[in-house]
Design a protein around this motif. Structure first.
Motif, PDB file in Angstrom:
ATOM      1  N   ALA A 245       0.833  -1.201   0.000  1.00  8.47           N
ATOM      2  CA  ALA A 245       0.000   0.000   0.000  1.00  8.47           C
ATOM      3  C   ALA A 245       0.867   1.251   0.000  1.00  8.47           C
ATOM      4  N   VAL A 246       0.223   2.368  -0.326  1.00  9.76           N
ATOM      5  CA  VAL A 246       0.838   3.686  -0.247  1.00  9.76           C
ATOM      6  C   VAL A 246       0.031   4.516   0.738  1.00  9.76           C
ATOM      7  N   ALA A 247       0.721   5.226   1.642  1.00 10.03           N
ATOM      8  CA  ALA A 247       0.028   6.020   2.656  1.00 10.03           C
ATOM      9  C   ALA A 247       0.733   7.346   2.868  1.00 10.03           C
ATOM     10  N   HIS A 248      -0.044   8.366   3.175  1.00 10.23           N
ATOM     11  CA  HIS A 248       0.465   9.710   3.427  1.00 10.23           C
ATOM     12  C   HIS A 248       1.266   9.743   4.723  1.00 10.23           C
ATOM     13  N   VAL A 249       2.446  10.383   4.704  1.00 10.85           N
ATOM     14  CA  VAL A 249       3.311  10.506   5.875  1.00 10.85           C
ATOM     15  C   VAL A 249       2.923  11.746   6.668  1.00 10.85           C
ATOM     16  N   VAL A 250       2.780  11.597   7.993  1.00 16.09           N
ATOM     17  CA  VAL A 250       2.401  12.711   8.868  1.00 16.09           C
ATOM     18  C   VAL A 250       3.442  12.873   9.962  1.00 16.09           C
ATOM     19  N   THR A 251       3.976  14.087  10.090  1.00 12.08           N
ATOM     20  CA  THR A 251       4.867  14.455  11.192  1.00 12.08           C
ATOM     21  C   THR A 251       4.220  15.613  11.949  1.00 12.08           C
ATOM     22  N   GLU A 252       4.072  15.478  13.276  1.00 13.50           N
ATOM     23  CA  GLU A 252       3.438  16.527  14.082  1.00 13.50           C
ATOM     24  C   GLU A 252       4.427  17.012  15.141  1.00 13.50           C
ATOM     25  N   ILE A 253       4.779  18.294  15.068  1.00  9.01           N
ATOM     26  CA  ILE A 253       5.716  18.923  16.006  1.00  9.01           C
ATOM     27  C   ILE A 253       4.914  19.822  16.938  1.00  9.01           C
ATOM     28  N   TYR A 254       4.946  19.526  18.241  1.00  5.01           N
ATOM     29  CA  TYR A 254       4.231  20.326  19.242  1.00  5.01           C
ATOM     30  C   TYR A 254       5.233  21.178  20.022  1.00  5.01           C
ATOM     31  N   PHE A 255       4.899  22.446  20.225  1.00  2.51           N
ATOM     32  CA  PHE A 255       5.765  23.349  20.973  1.00  2.51           C
ATOM     33  C   PHE A 255       4.936  24.484  21.558  1.00  2.51           C
ATOM     34  N   VAL A 256       5.514  25.179  22.551  1.00  3.14           N
ATOM     35  CA  VAL A 256       4.875  26.338  23.176  1.00  3.14           C
ATOM     36  C   VAL A 256       5.537  27.594  22.633  1.00  3.14           C
ATOM     37  N   ALA A 257       4.717  28.516  22.152  1.00 10.08           N
ATOM     38  CA  ALA A 257       5.229  29.761  21.583  1.00 10.08           C
ATOM     39  C   ALA A 257       4.242  30.882  21.859  1.00 10.08           C
ATOM     40  N   GLU A 258       4.653  32.091  21.570  1.00 13.23           N
ATOM     41  CA  GLU A 258       3.800  33.258  21.778  1.00 13.23           C
ATOM     42  C   GLU A 258       2.536  33.131  20.938  1.00 13.23           C
ATOM     43  N   GLY A 259       1.402  33.373  21.582  1.00 12.05           N
ATOM     44  CA  GLY A 259       0.124  33.261  20.895  1.00 12.05           C
ATOM     45  C   GLY A 259      -0.239  34.519  20.139  1.00 12.05           C
ATOM     46  N   SER A 260      -1.343  34.463  19.449  1.00 10.24           N
ATOM     47  CA  SER A 260      -1.787  35.593  18.639  1.00 10.24           C
ATOM     48  C   SER A 260      -2.614  36.609  19.426  1.00 10.24           C
ATOM     49  N   GLY A 261      -3.087  36.237  20.609  1.00  9.28           N
ATOM     50  CA  GLY A 261      -3.944  37.133  21.388  1.00  9.28           C
ATOM     51  C   GLY A 261      -3.242  37.716  22.597  1.00  9.28           C
ATOM     52  N   THR A 262      -3.990  38.485  23.374  1.00  6.11           N
ATOM     53  CA  THR A 262      -3.507  39.080  24.625  1.00  6.11           C
ATOM     54  C   THR A 262      -4.536  38.844  25.712  1.00  6.11           C
ATOM     55  N   ASN A 263      -4.091  39.020  26.984  1.00  4.20           N
ATOM     56  CA  ASN A 263      -5.034  38.893  28.087  1.00  4.20           C
ATOM     57  C   ASN A 263      -5.679  40.252  28.371  1.00  4.20           C
ATOM     58  N   ASN A 264      -6.498  40.311  29.442  1.00  2.00           N
ATOM     59  CA  ASN A 264      -7.187  41.565  29.748  1.00  2.00           C
ATOM     60  C   ASN A 264      -6.268  42.616  30.337  1.00  2.00           C
ATOM     61  N   ARG A 265      -4.984  42.262  30.518  1.00  2.00           N
ATOM     62  CA  ARG A 265      -3.990  43.253  30.958  1.00  2.00           C
ATOM     63  C   ARG A 265      -3.079  43.630  29.789  1.00  2.00           C
ATOM     64  N   HIS A 266      -3.491  43.208  28.583  1.00  3.23           N
ATOM     65  CA  HIS A 266      -2.796  43.520  27.334  1.00  3.23           C
ATOM     66  C   HIS A 266      -1.396  42.897  27.269  1.00  3.23           C
ATOM     67  N   ASP A 267      -1.186  41.809  28.021  1.00  6.31           N
ATOM     68  CA  ASP A 267       0.067  41.073  27.940  1.00  6.31           C
ATOM     69  C   ASP A 267      -0.077  39.949  26.916  1.00  6.31           C
ATOM     70  N   ALA A 268       1.015  39.647  26.242  1.00  4.56           N
ATOM     71  CA  ALA A 268       1.009  38.514  25.314  1.00  4.56           C
ATOM     72  C   ALA A 268       0.820  37.209  26.089  1.00  4.56           C
ATOM     73  N   VAL A 269       0.176  36.254  25.485  1.00  5.22           N
ATOM     74  CA  VAL A 269      -0.063  34.961  26.127  1.00  5.22           C
ATOM     75  C   VAL A 269       0.684  33.878  25.357  1.00  5.22           C
ATOM     76  N   TRP A 270       0.987  32.759  26.052  1.00  4.73           N
ATOM     77  CA  TRP A 270       1.640  31.618  25.431  1.00  4.73           C
ATOM     78  C   TRP A 270       0.586  30.612  25.008  1.00  4.73           C
ATOM     79  N   SER A 271       0.881  29.890  23.957  1.00  6.88           N
ATOM     80  CA  SER A 271      -0.076  28.932  23.413  1.00  6.88           C
ATOM     81  C   SER A 271       0.640  27.655  22.988  1.00  6.88           C
ATOM     82  N   LEU A 272      -0.130  26.562  22.894  1.00 10.12           N
ATOM     83  CA  LEU A 272       0.371  25.318  22.329  1.00 10.12           C
ATOM     84  C   LEU A 272       0.177  25.377  20.816  1.00 10.12           C
ATOM     85  N   TRP A 273       1.258  25.107  20.081  1.00 11.24           N
ATOM     86  CA  TRP A 273       1.251  25.138  18.618  1.00 11.24           C
ATOM     87  C   TRP A 273       1.570  23.751  18.077  1.00 11.24           C
ATOM     88  N   ARG A 274       1.166  23.525  16.823  1.00 14.22           N
ATOM     89  CA  ARG A 274       1.496  22.270  16.147  1.00 14.22           C
ATOM     90  C   ARG A 274       1.840  22.555  14.684  1.00 14.22           C
TER      91      ARG A 274
END
Length: 356
Positions: A245-274
């Protein structure tokens, strides 16, 4: 009229009553404030539970599938691309799970063990190759000290070979209407051998379809066809070609990085990325402050038991990895505790690698 005078409240009684009223009102206000604060904290706790539940769901799904190669699981994979495994990490299916231990205070490649330059990073000299340079990971946004974990597998559906495949024969598979392998990196396998290849075109066909696999000179280009066959044995055979058979190869890299939003104190938040295979990284869960990875390794792999004998940080062992222990620090974006700190909790879970 009677000569008796009409009695009333004295000034002292009025002051006393007013004081009692103030005390009761203050108590009610305090009770309401405490109840409101308690409701906010409970809502924040529920939000943390929801965030960590989704985060572990993503990680657990990737861990369960890590190492799955169809019936070729456990077979050495032949690299049919020009680039060595460490230069094609986005599709390096030969290694089921990788980890990088955040040991430094910065977010340079050397602040991880092993160095994070093994991954496709943006703007870092000597970093791993990326199929599309615009889809590299931006190291400047990574959370210093937070670990990185990588899971690899092949993904259903498995497209069965319509005929045996050798270096002299075309690669033909059975495709349905919803399937396409054009531009994908795929694993061609049977129960005896497996090879990573790049599919250039499927011709838009449905049913019996010939896949185009052309060779080139780049690291993500195919080597000559004969290089993928162990002892020149074809994939599949005349009697049971569907065993390959032939099958699609999947690699998933998980890391924590700066997110796109801010909190109610206008500070950047960290997020889980893939980052999935050759695509751009996407933000999954907001409020993930840190991720710590420990590998459960089997120090006695030949004893018949698949249980881990000890847990070690990524990069500290070559023993087979049986489980991955993930510890996440989850923070509320908008809820703070009485001392002014963001509401935060640590959650841990051990994920089994079923295909190891």
């Amino acid at each position: 009229m009677s000569g008796r005078s009409v009695g009333g409240f004295s000034l002292l009684e009025i002051l006393l009553a007013a004081s009692l009223g103030v005390v009761v009102a203050a108590a009610l206000v305090q009770l309401f404030a405490a109840s409101s604060r308690s409701n906010v904290l409970l809502s924040g706790e529920a939000g943390l539970q929801e965030s960590v539940r989704h985060a572990f769901a993503f990680l657990a799904r990737s861990a369960r599938g890590a190492g799955y190669l169809g019936c070729s699981s456990g077979v050495d994979v032949v690299n049919g691309l020009n680039g060595a495994w460490e230069r094609v990490v986005e599709v390096g299916i030969a290694v089921a799970v990788d980890g990088f231990d955040g040991v430094g205070a910065g977010n340079g490649a050397e602040d991880w063990n092993p160095p994070l330059s093994a991954l496709p990073l943006r703007g870092v000299d000597g970093s791993g190759q990326a199929f599309k340079s615009r889809n590299r990971i931006a190291p400047a946004r990574l959370k210093p000290g937070s670990d990185v974990v990588v899971f690899r597998r092949v993904e259903a559906p498995l497209h069965r070979l319509a005929a045996p495949w050798s270096d002299a024969d075309p690669l033909t598979v059975m495709l349905d209407e919803d399937s396409s392998l054009t531009g994908d990196f795929a694993l061609v396998s049977d129960c005896r051998q497996a090879a990573l290849v790049r599919i250039d075109d499927t011709g838009g066909g449905v049913g019996r379809t010939t896949l185009t696999r052309t060779s080139g000179s780049g690291p993500f280009d195919n080597r000559p066809a004969a290089s993928v066959f162990v002892d020149l044995d074809p994939f599949g055979d005349e009697d049971q070609p569907a065993g390959a058979a032939v099958a699609h190869v999947v690699t998933e890299i998980y890391f924590v990085a700066e997110g796109s939003g801010t909190n109610n104190r206008h500070d950047a938040v960290w997020s889980l990325w893939r980052k999935t295979s050759t695509r751009r990284a996407v933000e999954l869960i907001e409020g993930i402050e840190d991720m710590e990875i420990m590998f459960g390794v089997d120090g006695i792999p030949d004893d018949g038991s698949r249980a881990p004998t000890r847990y070690v940080p990524p990069g500290d062992t070559t023993d087979p990895v049986r489980t991955v222990r993930v510890s996440l620090v989850v923070s509320s974006v908008d809820v703070v505790t009485t001392d002014g700190q963001a509401l935060s909790r640590r959650f841990s879970r051990t994920l089994a690698l079923r295909n190891r």
